[in-house]
Scaffold this motif. Structure first.
Motif, PDB file in Angstrom:
ATOM      1  N   ALA A   1       0.810  -1.221   0.000  1.00  0.00           N
ATOM      2  CA  ALA A   1       0.000   0.000   0.000  1.00  0.00           C
ATOM      3  C   ALA A   1       0.843   1.271   0.000  1.00  0.00           C
ATOM      4  N   ALA A   2       1.719   1.427   0.989  1.00  0.00           N
ATOM      5  CA  ALA A   2       2.520   2.646   1.057  1.00  0.00           C
ATOM      6  C   ALA A   2       3.462   2.780  -0.146  1.00  0.00           C
ATOM      7  N   PRO A   3       4.144   1.699  -0.582  1.00  0.00           N
ATOM      8  CA  PRO A   3       4.949   1.833  -1.796  1.00  0.00           C
ATOM      9  C   PRO A   3       4.144   2.261  -3.026  1.00  0.00           C
ATOM     10  N   ILE A   4       2.894   1.783  -3.148  1.00  0.00           N
ATOM     11  CA  ILE A   4       2.063   2.239  -4.263  1.00  0.00           C
ATOM     12  C   ILE A   4       1.760   3.725  -4.126  1.00  0.00           C
TER      13      ILE A   4
ATOM     14  N   SER B   1      13.971  -8.966  -6.888  1.00  0.00           N
ATOM     15  CA  SER B   1      12.522  -9.047  -6.754  1.00  0.00           C
ATOM     16  C   SER B   1      11.825  -8.218  -7.833  1.00  0.00           C
ATOM     17  N   LEU B   2      11.052  -8.884  -8.670  1.00  0.00           N
ATOM     18  CA  LEU B   2      10.249  -8.168  -9.667  1.00  0.00           C
ATOM     19  C   LEU B   2       9.129  -7.385  -8.986  1.00  0.00           C
ATOM     20  N   TYR B   3       8.709  -7.888  -7.856  1.00  0.00           N
ATOM     21  CA  TYR B   3       7.694  -7.207  -7.040  1.00  0.00           C
ATOM     22  C   TYR B   3       8.247  -5.881  -6.515  1.00  0.00           C
ATOM     23  N   TRP B   4       9.448  -5.907  -5.921  1.00  0.00           N
ATOM     24  CA  TRP B   4      10.025  -4.699  -5.326  1.00  0.00           C
ATOM     25  C   TRP B   4      10.337  -3.662  -6.388  1.00  0.00           C
ATOM     26  N   THR B   5      10.937  -4.112  -7.470  1.00  0.00           N
ATOM     27  CA  THR B   5      11.266  -3.160  -8.529  1.00  0.00           C
ATOM     28  C   THR B   5      10.004  -2.609  -9.176  1.00  0.00           C
ATOM     29  N   GLY B   6       8.960  -3.415  -9.236  1.00  0.00           N
ATOM     30  CA  GLY B   6       7.714  -2.933  -9.825  1.00  0.00           C
ATOM     31  C   GLY B   6       7.049  -1.843  -9.018  1.00  0.00           C
ATOM     32  N   LEU B   7       7.162  -1.912  -7.680  1.00  0.00           N
ATOM     33  CA  LEU B   7       6.462  -0.958  -6.814  1.00  0.00           C
ATOM     34  C   LEU B   7       7.317   0.246  -6.429  1.00  0.00           C
ATOM     35  N   ASN B   8       8.555   0.287  -6.884  1.00  0.00           N
ATOM     36  CA  ASN B   8       9.438   1.386  -6.475  1.00  0.00           C
ATOM     37  C   ASN B   8      10.045   2.127  -7.657  1.00  0.00           C
TER      38      ASN B   8
ATOM     39  N   GLY C   1      -3.193   2.559  -1.164  1.00  0.00           N
ATOM     40  CA  GLY C   1      -2.079   3.317  -1.718  1.00  0.00           C
ATOM     41  C   GLY C   1      -2.546   4.574  -2.426  1.00  0.00           C
ATOM     42  N   LEU C   2      -3.636   4.449  -3.180  1.00  0.00           N
ATOM     43  CA  LEU C   2      -4.163   5.615  -3.886  1.00  0.00           C
ATOM     44  C   LEU C   2      -4.785   6.612  -2.910  1.00  0.00           C
ATOM     45  N   TYR C   3      -5.430   6.114  -1.849  1.00  0.00           N
ATOM     46  CA  TYR C   3      -5.937   7.007  -0.792  1.00  0.00           C
ATOM     47  C   TYR C   3      -4.777   7.761  -0.144  1.00  0.00           C
ATOM     48  N   LEU C   4      -3.665   7.070   0.108  1.00  0.00           N
ATOM     49  CA  LEU C   4      -2.520   7.716   0.726  1.00  0.00           C
ATOM     50  C   LEU C   4      -1.996   8.860  -0.143  1.00  0.00           C
ATOM     51  N   ALA C   5      -1.890   8.613  -1.439  1.00  0.00           N
ATOM     52  CA  ALA C   5      -1.421   9.668  -2.336  1.00  0.00           C
ATOM     53  C   ALA C   5      -2.390  10.844  -2.342  1.00  0.00           C
TER      54      ALA C   5
END
Length: 396
Positions: free
Chosen positions: A18-21, A56-63, A163-167
């Motif tokens: 969530a926060a990374p998004i 991590s494809l997950y980590w690189t995708g979200l950052n 994540g979108l709410y946080l932004a």
């Protein structure tokens, strides 16, 4: 294009989804997002899926598009550097619990009175929760699938929404600060994101007002006509009609308008109404199923594309990537980037188009020296002494 959030600096201290998004959403709009991790990475640094290199494809995708700083956050010197970066930026986005201690709002706002802190929690009272435990409690798995056993889904929908709410919350708080000069702590509970959505969609009121509970319907669309159908070559497609125009388009494209009209007459329901089509859904599907079963997916596509029919093929991830032109550089959303540790991959920009081109995720800690120099003004010798003391990542 001009980056709409250029000049906005945000520090993110986070893990998982969530926060990374939230941070990535801001970075994709041009904000400078500095993600701070402990040395060696946070608990999400190696989350699946992984590239052959182990990256991590997950980590690189979200950052994507962020800057990465790695610090010994278990030591006072590392925490002091992190707190100084947060104070200089004036905005912190985090999902790590810290009611007390160095990363609490009280501690950080003492360094900067107008500090904005966005903190994601699990529940409204600060308890722990993750997407999958939250989703289990808000009814959707019970209403998914068929029969008595609940069916989970693999999409962390509440993490994405949070994540979108946080932004959005961060931008609202920053606008308020611009008007009033005041910062503040804004909290968001993952569980509340789910509960608010369930209520906004009418499911809470349905129980309170009607005394009814949504049953599991499989792939049927509740309150209108919609269902999956099998094609001649073993593929499946989803067909739906929300409006009367879409309903008429189905009859015209399939040549079954007259037969479908007979369904309404036989069942004495108005097929010009969503509720009528829902009531007659089994009979409608019985008329349509042979049409799909007699055609391949390519033939279905040729008949329905451009006809006004609301439909789409079921695809696994591989079929989407390999066969669907919408998941390619032909779509302005995507461009190929060179991601360190991964190789050349297709990456999205912000879905808000036009958008700035996608940027790769940083290597963990890659921006540490530059950020400490640019944001805190630390001289090279001071940075070198921190590295020698094990506060910063080792030099490559």
């Amino acid at each position: 294009m001009d980056a709409p959030l250029e000049g906005l600096r945000v520090v993110e201290v986070s893990a998982f989804v969530a926060a990374p998004i939230g941070g990535m959403t801001l970075a994709q709009l041009g904000a400078e997002v500095i993600r701070i991790d402990p040395l060696g990475g946070n608990i999400d640094i190696g989350r699946w899926p992984l590239a052959p290199s182990g990256t991590s494809l997950y980590w690189t995708g979200l950052n994507k598009g962020k800057r990465s700083v790695a610090l010994a956050l278990d030591r006072p010197e590392g925490r002091e550097i992190a707190a100084s970066l947060i104070a200089e930026a004036g905005i912190l986005l985090t999902n790590l619990p810290a009611a007390e201690g160095w990363m609490s709002y009280a501690s950080l706002s003492a360094r900067r009175r107008d500090l904005i802190m966005l903190r994601l929690t699990g529940t409204h009272d600060g308890g722990n929760a993750i997407d999958y435990t939250v989703n289990a409690a808000v009814g959707f798995p019970v209403a998914t699938g068929e029969g008595e056993r609940p069916v989970n889904h693999v999409l962390p929908a509440w993490d994405v929404a949070a994540g979108l709410y946080l932004a959005t919350g961060l931008l609202a708080a920053e606008r308020r600060r611009n008007r009033t000069g005041e910062g503040g702590e804004v909290t968001l509970a993952l569980q509340d994101v789910a509960l608010a959505t369930v209520a906004n969609l009418g499911y809470v009121a349905e129980v309170q007002v009607n005394g009814t509970v949504r049953p599991p319907l499989g792939n049927w669309l509740y309150g209108a006509f919609g269902r999956d159908f099998a094609t001649k070559n073993g593929r499946r497609v989803m067909l739906a009609a929300i409006s009367n125009r879409q309903w008429r388009a189905i009859g015209k494209a399939t040549g079954l308008a007259e037969k479908l009209a007979l369904v309404g007459q036989a069942m004495e329901v108005d097929l010009g109404d969503e509720g009528g089509r829902y009531a007659a859904r089994e009979a409608i599907a019985a008329v349509l199923a042979p049409w799909f079963a007699a055609r391949t997916l390519a033939e279905v596509r040729a008949a329905l594309d451009g006809s006004g029919v609301l439909w789409g093929p079921y695809q696994d991830f591989g079929q989407m990537v390999r066969e669907d032109p919408r998941c390619s550089a032909a779509n302005p959303l995507f461009a190929e980037i060179e991601q360190q540790g991964v190789g050349r991959v297709l990456a999205p920009s912000s879905p808000l188009q036009p958008a700035i081109p996608p940027r790769p995720a940083p290597r963990l800690g890659a921006d540490t020296d530059a950020v400490l120099a640019e944001v805190l003004g630390l001289p090279q010798a001071r940075v070198a002494s921190y590295r020698e003391a094990g506060i910063l990542p080792r030099a490559d």
